[in-house]
Design a protein around this motif. Sequence first.
Motif, PDB file in Angstrom:
ATOM      1  N   PRO A 424       1.132  -1.232   0.357  1.00 18.53           N
ATOM      2  CA  PRO A 424      -0.040   0.137   0.217  1.00 18.53           C
ATOM      3  C   PRO A 424       0.906   1.350   0.004  1.00 18.53           C
ATOM      4  O   PRO A 424       0.039   2.365  -0.241  1.00 18.53           O
ATOM      5  CB  PRO A 424      -0.702  -0.223   1.355  1.00 18.53           C
ATOM      6  CG  PRO A 424      -0.209  -1.118   1.998  1.00 18.53           C
ATOM      7  CD  PRO A 424       0.003  -2.613   1.491  1.00 18.53           C
ATOM      8  N   SER A 425       2.163   0.761   0.017  1.00 10.88           N
ATOM      9  CA  SER A 425       3.069   2.536   0.286  1.00 10.88           C
ATOM     10  C   SER A 425       4.184   2.859  -1.004  1.00 10.88           C
ATOM     11  O   SER A 425       3.920   3.908  -0.586  1.00 10.88           O
ATOM     12  CB  SER A 425       4.115   2.122   1.258  1.00 10.88           C
ATOM     13  OG  SER A 425       3.208   2.523   3.114  1.00 10.88           O
ATOM     14  N   VAL A 448       9.563   4.662  -4.996  1.00 11.53           N
ATOM     15  CA  VAL A 448       8.951   5.676  -5.192  1.00 11.53           C
ATOM     16  C   VAL A 448       8.033   5.789  -4.249  1.00 11.53           C
ATOM     17  O   VAL A 448       6.938   4.554  -4.473  1.00 11.53           O
ATOM     18  CB  VAL A 448       8.696   6.581  -6.736  1.00 11.53           C
ATOM     19  CG1 VAL A 448       8.259   7.501  -6.285  1.00 11.53           C
ATOM     20  CG2 VAL A 448       9.987   6.611  -6.820  1.00 11.53           C
ATOM     21  N   LEU A 449       7.348   6.384  -3.024  1.00 13.20           N
ATOM     22  CA  LEU A 449       6.857   6.019  -2.548  1.00 13.20           C
ATOM     23  C   LEU A 449       5.528   6.445  -2.728  1.00 13.20           C
ATOM     24  O   LEU A 449       5.735   7.891  -3.247  1.00 13.20           O
ATOM     25  CB  LEU A 449       6.999   6.023  -0.762  1.00 13.20           C
ATOM     26  CG  LEU A 449       8.190   5.447  -0.365  1.00 13.20           C
ATOM     27  CD1 LEU A 449       8.815   6.184   1.436  1.00 13.20           C
ATOM     28  CD2 LEU A 449       7.628   3.973   0.210  1.00 13.20           C
ATOM     29  N   LYS A 450       3.893   6.345  -2.216  1.00 14.36           N
ATOM     30  CA  LYS A 450       3.096   6.777  -2.267  1.00 14.36           C
ATOM     31  C   LYS A 450       3.637   8.276  -1.062  1.00 14.36           C
ATOM     32  O   LYS A 450       3.539   8.539  -0.157  1.00 14.36           O
ATOM     33  CB  LYS A 450       1.934   6.333  -1.837  1.00 14.36           C
ATOM     34  CG  LYS A 450       1.352   5.368  -3.033  1.00 14.36           C
ATOM     35  CD  LYS A 450       0.458   5.108  -2.807  1.00 14.36           C
ATOM     36  CE  LYS A 450      -0.008   3.177  -3.870  1.00 14.36           C
ATOM     37  NZ  LYS A 450      -1.054   2.529  -3.469  1.00 14.36           N
ATOM     38  N   ASP A 456      10.110   2.725   4.953  1.00 16.99           N
ATOM     39  CA  ASP A 456      10.719   1.281   5.929  1.00 16.99           C
ATOM     40  C   ASP A 456      10.899   0.301   5.434  1.00 16.99           C
ATOM     41  O   ASP A 456      10.216  -1.174   4.897  1.00 16.99           O
ATOM     42  CB  ASP A 456       8.993   0.898   6.774  1.00 16.99           C
ATOM     43  CG  ASP A 456       8.814   0.145   8.152  1.00 16.99           C
ATOM     44  OD1 ASP A 456       7.878   0.099   7.721  1.00 16.99           O
ATOM     45  OD2 ASP A 456      10.201  -0.574   7.546  1.00 16.99           O
ATOM     46  N   PRO A 457      11.541   0.622   4.794  1.00 18.14           N
ATOM     47  CA  PRO A 457      12.649  -0.687   3.702  1.00 18.14           C
ATOM     48  C   PRO A 457      12.617  -1.872   4.503  1.00 18.14           C
ATOM     49  O   PRO A 457      12.643  -3.162   4.143  1.00 18.14           O
ATOM     50  CB  PRO A 457      14.137  -0.465   4.526  1.00 18.14           C
ATOM     51  CG  PRO A 457      14.955  -0.155   5.112  1.00 18.14           C
ATOM     52  CD  PRO A 457      12.735   1.244   5.505  1.00 18.14           C
ATOM     53  N   ALA A 478      16.422   1.224  -1.494  1.00 17.18           N
ATOM     54  CA  ALA A 478      16.966   2.590  -1.743  1.00 17.18           C
ATOM     55  C   ALA A 478      15.325   3.730  -2.311  1.00 17.18           C
ATOM     56  O   ALA A 478      14.494   3.276  -2.587  1.00 17.18           O
ATOM     57  CB  ALA A 478      17.643   3.399  -2.463  1.00 17.18           C
ATOM     58  N   PHE A 479      15.150   4.591  -1.472  1.00 15.27           N
ATOM     59  CA  PHE A 479      13.894   5.052  -1.948  1.00 15.27           C
ATOM     60  C   PHE A 479      14.622   6.569  -2.594  1.00 15.27           C
ATOM     61  O   PHE A 479      15.796   7.499  -2.023  1.00 15.27           O
ATOM     62  CB  PHE A 479      13.345   6.098  -0.820  1.00 15.27           C
ATOM     63  CG  PHE A 479      12.827   4.468   0.065  1.00 15.27           C
ATOM     64  CD1 PHE A 479      13.679   4.305   1.597  1.00 15.27           C
ATOM     65  CD2 PHE A 479      11.577   3.901   0.575  1.00 15.27           C
ATOM     66  CE1 PHE A 479      13.062   3.327   1.827  1.00 15.27           C
ATOM     67  CE2 PHE A 479      11.136   2.895   1.341  1.00 15.27           C
ATOM     68  CZ  PHE A 479      11.805   2.117   1.860  1.00 15.27           C
TER      69      PHE A 479
END
Length: 506
Positions: A424-425, A448-450, A456-457, A478-479
């Motif tokens: 969901p993220s 790439v997060l919403k 939260d790796p 990695a983000f």
Amino acid sequence: MQQVLPALDGEGRWSIPARLNMARQCLNQPADAVAVIDLTQGTRRDVTFAALEQMVDGLARAMAPRVKVGDRIGVLLSQSPWCVAAHLAIWKIGAISVPLFKLFKHDALTSRINDAGVTLVLTDEGGVDLVGGLAQAWIVADIGVSGGDVPFADTGSEDPAVLIYTSGTTGTPKGALHAHRVLMGHLPGVVTSHDYLGQEGDCIWTPADWAWIGGLFDVALPALAMGVPVVAARMAKFDVNECSAIIAQGGVRNVFFPPTALRMLKAQGASIDGLRSVASGGEPLGAEMLAWGRDAFGVEINEFYGQTECNMVASSCGAGFAARAGCIGKAVPGFDLAVLEDGKPTDGEGDVAVRRGAASMMLEYWQRPEETAAKFCGEWMLTGDRGVWEGDFLRFVGREDDVITSSGYRIGPAEIEDCLLTHPSVATVGVVGKPDALRTEIVKAYVVLKQGAKEDPEALKDWVKDRLAGYSYPREVAFLDALPMTVTGKVIRRELKALAIAETLQ
């Protein structure tokens, strides 16, 4: 030393009978000869061919009333006598076996079981929970071995027998459908890579699981077909001391070690006596590793090359010719290999290809005619790898696709990306291999997060662990604010790969 290669005539051409059943091929040995040396319960138990055939007939008799010729039956079993008995029983009644890995989680099993149309899975107590409601699950040890013989189905060498799923290197995993001739197609390469396997006293083992083509068709089944005892032993995790103990207890003389196992042995300064042959495949070994192997084992490490679609096509053979570091050997007799540029053989670097007609070549990708057609260029099957000839030695250059090679496993990024996208993220994600000294590569995910989601790796790692296979989760996450994309919205993995490589140089 014996140099006659099975499955070939005197001129090195394939000699495959029109009517062929792999179960008969594997069981055609003296009844009192040892088929499997079973170490899975902690003590040694020798299983004869007579005992193995009773196991096969018990399973075949139970399946016969409900299984039709051509039905796909899953085999969710680790190394054990029951694992090979399950495959042989399926082939004996003319059905198609589908190897499944015990480390698969729900999503990985679901995709393969549904794609193959599997309605029955042969497994053990632990496998029943893994299968869940995806298919009916039978515990093989509960079926019994009583009753009379079961006749062999009258199958042809071109009839389908086994459906082995790829790692999904260019998309979701594809099922490579193989015919009953596939085992004969492996024999020349297996014999070559083990310095003419079949010498007196030979006994073979691999730490690789029998759910993969490397464990099943490079070791277990060829051993049965040749009357060479095969050791069944399981390690929860590769351990150097346990590995040495298995070799000693089983009287092993011939080993297929994946490259990662060799690195672990080398890192701990291991030395193993009494081996007659050591083979390795999956990724090239360097000169340093080959030199270490000569000291540690007293024999050359013979590298071999192939893939799920067409295996054991090239190999080294220390008993036949000196190895060349960086090369994956010579073409195995029976296989016509080429390096192609624009579809034509070249002396320079190009696409590694195998000519149609090889006995270990798949019939097709299961229910994927377009992808089957794309795998071929005229008379050649394209491996997706790049290579160059050095005389009659083939040097591996690299992979055209985005496959990740980690701890001997070929891992496709698409399946991992698809899994992470269900979190969901996660908005978008790209997965690549990052160079690693021990594992060759590790899986790295760029996410790439919403909007509003927190980094939260560990949660993302666990998400993949719980749904796919334990070896395919991203060891690093990695983000990024955005991923490099093509104009059509596809992730440009080569840019992520370059970023991962740059990180290792910092």
